[in-house]
Motif scaffolding. Structure first.
Motif, PDB file in Angstrom:
ATOM      1  N   ALA A   1     -58.035  46.992   1.493  1.00 49.41           N
ATOM      2  CA  ALA A   1     -57.669  48.271   2.118  1.00 49.41           C
ATOM      3  C   ALA A   1     -56.262  48.143   2.671  1.00 49.41           C
ATOM      4  CB  ALA A   1     -58.648  48.639   3.225  1.00 49.41           C
ATOM      5  N   ARG A   2     -55.566  49.282   2.718  1.00 48.72           N
ATOM      6  CA  ARG A   2     -54.181  49.257   3.190  1.00 48.72           C
ATOM      7  C   ARG A   2     -54.017  50.296   4.287  1.00 48.72           C
ATOM      8  NH1 ARG A   2     -48.700  48.409  -0.162  1.00 48.72           N
ATOM      9  NH2 ARG A   2     -47.215  48.862   1.501  1.00 48.72           N
ATOM     10  N   ILE A   3     -53.364  49.890   5.364  1.00 46.22           N
ATOM     11  CA  ILE A   3     -53.038  50.799   6.461  1.00 46.22           C
ATOM     12  C   ILE A   3     -51.769  51.552   6.089  1.00 46.22           C
ATOM     13  CG2 ILE A   3     -52.538  50.997   8.918  1.00 46.22           C
ATOM     14  CD1 ILE A   3     -55.334  49.965   8.330  1.00 46.22           C
ATOM     15  N   LYS A   4     -51.847  52.873   6.124  1.00 47.69           N
ATOM     16  CA  LYS A   4     -50.695  53.678   5.729  1.00 47.69           C
ATOM     17  C   LYS A   4     -49.550  53.563   6.720  1.00 47.69           C
ATOM     18  CE  LYS A   4     -53.425  57.253   3.393  1.00 47.69           C
ATOM     19  NZ  LYS A   4     -53.735  58.714   3.362  1.00 47.69           N
ATOM     20  N   LYS A   5     -49.857  53.539   7.993  1.00 47.26           N
ATOM     21  CA  LYS A   5     -48.813  53.537   9.006  1.00 47.26           C
ATOM     22  C   LYS A   5     -48.200  52.153   9.124  1.00 47.26           C
ATOM     23  CE  LYS A   5     -47.875  55.189  13.673  1.00 47.26           C
ATOM     24  NZ  LYS A   5     -48.452  55.789  14.893  1.00 47.26           N
ATOM     25  N   SER A   6     -46.875  52.111   9.104  1.00 48.98           N
ATOM     26  CA  SER A   6     -46.183  50.831   9.196  1.00 48.98           C
ATOM     27  C   SER A   6     -45.888  50.485  10.658  1.00 48.98           C
ATOM     28  CB  SER A   6     -44.874  50.895   8.411  1.00 48.98           C
ATOM     29  OG  SER A   6     -44.227  49.641   8.441  1.00 48.98           O
ATOM     30  N   LEU A   7     -45.663  49.191  10.890  1.00 48.08           N
ATOM     31  CA  LEU A   7     -45.390  48.721  12.249  1.00 48.08           C
ATOM     32  C   LEU A   7     -43.912  48.861  12.587  1.00 48.08           C
ATOM     33  CD1 LEU A   7     -47.469  45.409  12.423  1.00 48.08           C
ATOM     34  CD2 LEU A   7     -48.144  47.711  13.123  1.00 48.08           C
ATOM     35  N   PRO A   8     -43.625  49.195  13.823  1.00 46.67           N
ATOM     36  CA  PRO A   8     -42.230  49.122  14.288  1.00 46.67           C
ATOM     37  C   PRO A   8     -41.914  47.683  14.716  1.00 46.67           C
ATOM     38  CG  PRO A   8     -43.607  49.955  16.039  1.00 46.67           C
ATOM     39  CD  PRO A   8     -44.523  49.735  14.868  1.00 46.67           C
ATOM     40  N   GLU A   9     -40.729  47.464  15.162  1.00 44.83           N
ATOM     41  CA  GLU A   9     -40.403  46.137  15.701  1.00 44.83           C
ATOM     42  C   GLU A   9     -41.170  45.937  17.004  1.00 44.83           C
ATOM     43  OE1 GLU A   9     -36.313  43.757  15.759  1.00 44.83           O
ATOM     44  OE2 GLU A   9     -36.403  45.291  17.335  1.00 44.83           O
ATOM     45  N   LEU A  10     -41.836  44.774  17.116  1.00 43.50           N
ATOM     46  CA  LEU A  10     -42.713  44.501  18.257  1.00 43.50           C
ATOM     47  C   LEU A  10     -42.267  43.230  18.974  1.00 43.50           C
ATOM     48  CD1 LEU A  10     -46.222  45.206  16.611  1.00 43.50           C
ATOM     49  CD2 LEU A  10     -44.901  46.739  18.100  1.00 43.50           C
ATOM     50  N   TYR A  11     -42.376  43.306  20.319  1.00 47.66           N
ATOM     51  CA  TYR A  11     -42.119  42.112  21.145  1.00 47.66           C
ATOM     52  C   TYR A  11     -43.402  41.624  21.796  1.00 47.66           C
ATOM     53  CZ  TYR A  11     -37.276  43.417  20.452  1.00 47.66           C
ATOM     54  OH  TYR A  11     -36.078  43.735  19.874  1.00 47.66           O
ATOM     55  N   ALA A  12     -44.470  42.376  21.595  1.00 47.86           N
ATOM     56  CA  ALA A  12     -45.805  41.988  22.044  1.00 47.86           C
ATOM     57  C   ALA A  12     -46.789  42.868  21.289  1.00 47.86           C
ATOM     58  CB  ALA A  12     -45.974  42.159  23.548  1.00 47.86           C
ATOM     59  N   PHE A  13     -48.016  42.382  21.170  1.00 47.35           N
ATOM     60  CA  PHE A  13     -49.031  43.207  20.512  1.00 47.35           C
ATOM     61  C   PHE A  13     -50.418  42.737  20.932  1.00 47.35           C
ATOM     62  CE2 PHE A  13     -48.396  39.809  17.325  1.00 47.35           C
ATOM     63  CZ  PHE A  13     -49.691  39.378  17.140  1.00 47.35           C
ATOM     64  N   THR A  14     -51.387  43.647  20.719  1.00 48.18           N
ATOM     65  CA  THR A  14     -52.804  43.336  20.829  1.00 48.18           C
ATOM     66  C   THR A  14     -53.491  43.909  19.597  1.00 48.18           C
ATOM     67  OG1 THR A  14     -52.810  43.399  23.256  1.00 48.18           O
ATOM     68  CG2 THR A  14     -54.930  43.642  22.137  1.00 48.18           C
TER      69      THR A  14
END
Length: 441
Positions: free
Chosen positions: A248-261
């Motif tokens: 499966a593929r997530i359509k929405k792409s990630l922005p630049e992240l400095y932290a995540f959960t």
């Protein structure tokens, strides 16, 4: 005319008597029978204007007047006969035109109906043809009426003219009446057929629109039945086989992240290693973020190809709620399973921001952006409520999601139906309730 002639003869003196014959200067009026085809006017012999008694002079003047009257009546009758012939010819042609145009109009009308049933609407042509025929017939009949009225008026205005014979007048009036009746009947028939055709068109349109609406409603119902989701996030992705094409593929792409959960509900059905629940690859780095268990290794978290081992065990065929937090500050990370902290660490790709614009895949490990999957590293099982935040969630938030007291959606990647595409035979299925997943964990 004959009465006047007889009266004139009676007034003439008897010239056979001796007394009358002795009067000088008297003449005798003699009328001779002539054939039927000869000139009906009686030749009047030249008479001297002077001489004779006053009575004889009056008779002579009367005869001259009678002769002139006869000539005028002859000319008037000839003119009236020509006019009647012309009027009769006009009426005959009018009847022929009316019948011909009526047949043409019926053919056009039938053709228009056939075209309409064939898919094209020709209602716009019928009213124009109908109007043209009606106008033409109306103008023709009115012209004939005016001509006949003018002729009768001329006859009445000239006392010396004879009136049109009554039988001919009745014949003309009957023909005009018949033409008017035909015109009115044809107009009535055309209006009735036009009304019927309009009703048929409206009924057909209504049936078509009803059928389309019913089909649309049925498709909507089937879509709901096929999804079976009570809400946009109430589904799971099933990956039943260990292959290199189910994912499966997530359509929405990630922005630049400095932290995540990253949090998810996961149930592994593999007999050996879990495989790769998710991977995020960017240009130049296939292992930007990867959660994987393969071979004899424990579950590992890879960030920018750096590795941290997570003390979690989820390969038992049950539902588990897991969360992973990370920050670029000192590369600190934490791992939660079913709401409880299972491990933490630091120095995992410190000061490395997560790059934007990559591919986020569920169920496969990427060797290039969005591709080159390895079946030995594929995930087998079910995934749901995969959410990503751009911050570190508190332990209370993580615990509330794990014990079903809260359902938080990721502010970067939320778990919703239209944001997840499945490929290669992976399917979206209705998800068990949170309480059922909690009991099985």
């Amino acid at each position: 005319m004959l009465v006047l002639l007889a009266a004139a003869l009676l007034l003439l003196p008897d010239t056979s008597s001796p007394a009358a014959g002795q009067e000088a200067g008297l003449t005798r009026l003699v009328c001779t029978s002539i054939p039927l085809d000869a000139d009906p006017t009686c030749p009047v012999p030249a008479m001297p204007i002077q001489g004779g008694t006053a009575q004889e002079q009056d008779l002579r003047a009367t005869l001259v007047q009678l002769r002139e009257t006869i000539l005028q009546q002859k000319e008037a009758m000839s003119s009236q006969k020509e006019a009647i012939k012309e009027l009769t010819s006009k009426l005959t042609r009018c009847e022929g035109v009316a019948l011909g145009e009526s047949a043409q109009l019926q053919a056009k009308f039938k053709g228009g109906r056939r075209k309409q049933h064939g898919g094209k609407d020709t209602m716009g042509d019928l009213p124009r043809a109908h109007s043209q025929v009606v106008d033409h017939l109306g103008r023709t009949i009115q012209a004939l009426k005016d001509r006949l009225a003018s002729l009768e008026q001329q006859t009445r205005a000239n006392p010396s003219n004879q009136a049109i014979p009554s039988d001919l007048r009745e014949q003309l009036q009957r023909k005009l009446g018949d033409l008017e009746s035909q015109l009115l009947n044809k107009v009535s028939e055309l209006e009735d057929e036009k009304f019927v055709l309009l009703n048929e068109t409206a009924a057909h349109r209504y049936k078509t629109e009803s059928a389309l609406n019913a089909l649309h409603e049925r498709v909507t119902e089937l879509e709901k039945e096929s999804n079976g989701f009570k809400s946009p996030d109430d589904f799971k992705v099933s990956l039943p086989l260990r292959t290199n094409y189910l994912y499966a593929r997530i359509k929405k792409s990630l922005p630049e992240l400095y932290a995540f959960t990253v949090c998810m509900w996961i149930r592994s059905t593999a007999l050996s290693s879990v495989g790769t629940p998710f991977s995020y690859a960017v240009s130049g780095q296939a292992n930007e973020i990867v959660l994987i268990e393969w071979g004899n290794n424990p579950i590992e978290l890879l960030i920018n190809d750096k590795v941290a081992q997570l003390p979690m065990n989820i390969n038992d065929g049950k539902w588990h709620h897991i969360c992973i937090t990370w920050t670029t500050r000192d590369g600190m990370w934490e791992a939660y399973q079913n709401g409880h902290l299972r491990g933490s660490g630091e120095n995992l790709a410190p000061w490395h921001p997560i790059k934007a614009g990559g591919a986020l895949i569920l169920g496969q490990e990427q060797d290039t952006v969005g591709g080159r999957f390895d079946a030995t590293q594929a995930f087998v099982g079910e995934l749901s409520h995969f959410n990503i935040w751009d911050r570190i969630l508190t332990s209370e938030d993580i615990r509330s999601m794990a014990n079903c007291s809260a359902n938080l959606a990721g502010n970067i990647v939320p778990w919703i139906d239209n944001n997840v595409d499945v490929f290669g035979g992976a399917t979206k299925l209705p998800l068990e309730t949170c309480q059922e997943r909690l009991v099985s964990s």
